[in-house]
Design an enzyme around this catalytic site. Sequence first.
Site, short mmCIF file in Angstrom:
data_model
loop_
_atom_site.label_atom_id
_atom_site.label_comp_id
_atom_site.label_asym_id
_atom_site.label_seq_id
_atom_site.Cartn_x
_atom_site.Cartn_y
_atom_site.Cartn_z
CB CYS A 66 -0.90 0.04 1.25
SG CYS A 66 -1.98 -1.38 1.45
NE ARG B 43 -6.03 -4.58 0.96
CZ ARG B 43 -6.91 -5.57 0.94
NH1 ARG B 43 -8.17 -5.33 0.60
NH2 ARG B 43 -6.56 -6.80 1.26
CG LEU B 44 -0.97 -4.09 -5.10
CD1 LEU B 44 -1.64 -3.67 -6.41
CD2 LEU B 44 0.55 -4.17 -5.30
CG ASN C 3 3.79 -0.08 2.17
OD1 ASN C 3 3.45 -0.96 1.39
ND2 ASN C 3 4.88 0.64 2.00
N GLY C 4 2.97 -3.25 3.43
CA GLY C 4 3.90 -4.36 3.53
C GLY C 4 3.21 -5.69 3.70
CD GLU C 5 1.88 -8.70 1.78
OE1 GLU C 5 1.20 -9.30 2.64
OE2 GLU C 5 1.39 -8.20 0.74
N GLY D 198 16.06 -11.44 -5.56
CA GLY D 198 17.25 -11.90 -4.85
C GLY D 198 18.00 -10.80 -4.13
#
Length: 640
Positions: free
Chosen positions: A2, A50-51, A75-77, A360
């Site tokens: 987000c 929001r995504l 925002n994030g996971e 990576g």
Amino acid sequence: MCGICGIVLDQESKEADLKSLQSMREALFHRGPDDHGSYLKGNVGLAMQRLSIIDLAGGHQPIHNEDQTVWVVFNGEIYNFQELRKELIGKGHHFSTRSDTEVIVHLYEESGVDCVKRLRGMFAFALWDTRRKTLLLARDRLGIKPLYYYHRNGCFLFASEIKALIQHPAVERQVSMRGLDCYFTYGYIPAPETIFKDIYKLSPAATLSLQQGHVSKQKYWDLDYTDTLQGDPEELSQELLERLRDSVRRHLVSDVSVGAFLSGGVDSSAMVALMREEADRPIKTFSLGYRGKGDELGYARLVSKHLETEHHEFIVSPDMTELLPELVWHQDEPLFDNSILPTFLVSKLAREHVKVALSGDGGDELFGGYEWTRRYQFIRYYNQLPGGIRTILQKLLLRDGHEPAYRSDFTSKLKRFISDTTLSLEEGFARRTTNSGQFRQQLYSEETKKALDRYDALTLQSECFTRASVQDERDKMLYVDSMLYLPDDCLFKVDRMSMANSLEVRVPFLDHEFVEFTSRLPFSVKVSGLTTKRILKKALASRLPSTVFSQRKQGFTIPIADWLRGELGDLVEKIILQDRAQERGFFNPDCLRWMLESHRSHRYNLSYQIWAVFIFEIWARLYLDRTDLTKPEATLKDLL
């Protein structure tokens, strides 16, 4: 994923402006076009774009607790949210969504500001506690997700990107001279500085609390290299593999499709190899190559064929530099890392097929993959020569001094190497990773030097060296890379270029528990002789083609030195020598002309220095000269 923003006024009698809050939120639309929401009450406003990745239907933000006394935008996971959710339900908390965001609210109710210590993931969030009348900002340990703030004249603002902050009428767009010196020292701007006066980055692994106009910041995590693991290298490599597999498994949790960037190097190939073992469907992979240098795609194709991925490619050409104004606009700040272009393009390619991609990033910082770390190994070998031989070499090669890192012929490289052997670890590292103070003094105008008042951005790196807790002094290089270069160049670039395409990028190497494990590994199993990432290569040896491990590191950059000697160089010269640019008064025009002429004539390779000035001027035309900041100019020619 987000974009978040908000307003808190020091005086409770004042009301946060809805129009300003909406303008800030709309400036973040690209970070989350799926949904938006806001909370506005009295002197406080929170908002988000929001995504949707997890709980697509029910994860609307802001999210609150049971009695609506705690509100959060995020925002994030959070990769351990399911374990935390189960624990919190057991303690009597009631959840109204399946999203990871709601875990933060209830965890805060249990632990207060220490809730961040339980979170495993990438995050930046803002939490408003209506009872304590306190705003809490937090950023993840490695700085994967960004967060900025402004606090002046009773007005506190925060946002995922600077472009949202400057939508508010209280913010003036003035250049920070410290930020400018940081940029021309490092090529990026380390936290807490930014290019704008009065706007700051919240540092990685930090929280900020605002209560009754008073700001307090606290660091809640740091890397420690002193508790070194002992054991058989084979056993350590197996443990590393299992820990990395666990991180990849967690990073695959999603309600939408997940792919991966694949350069064909060790780090991205490792991600794809472990994704293939954990995923229940073919992996989509994405790579870039360059016109005239198509063989760079060979390793990616080899890995893709070996792992049976659904592979997609894109070829970059010099004319695509026309996209630079758009990319610089998305950055908010100047960044001279020319890999912004391929990062943007591979993100755009990936977004056509997936909504989430694994990267990576972080492998070089954890395992000593950069050339400047490898070069220090040469110095260690050199210092084993008899003192008499070293003295003779120094007298022969350094009697006339040596030039800065502008020449690329063998003799010049040898002179620089011999000079490096006379420096401390910190001094040599600085020489290899920054622009020298001498160069900056030549570049800056007298007005700029006066405004800097003897400030030297190199002190940020020096302080980082001093702060590092290590047993092997070589780990100091990995620490500084992880604390400065990683968050403020690599992750900054990936966040902006992926979010410009509404793509979420996840970085399994930077799961903080995995990072802590790698910091305990002896340096000798990371870099052995002239072999970098030794233990990582050992752990993946049976899963990837052997040629992946023996290739020379190429990086994700464009051939800018050649391009600047072609048509692009003509355009660059026009832009940075125009009266419009010179009237800013930051640089010495004679130095700029010398740089351009020396590079074109092949006398020196000054591509990075020229590129830095060029990107700064693009940024200035976008962020200082225009009143409308809602969208970028279309092309480079539009800036003339």
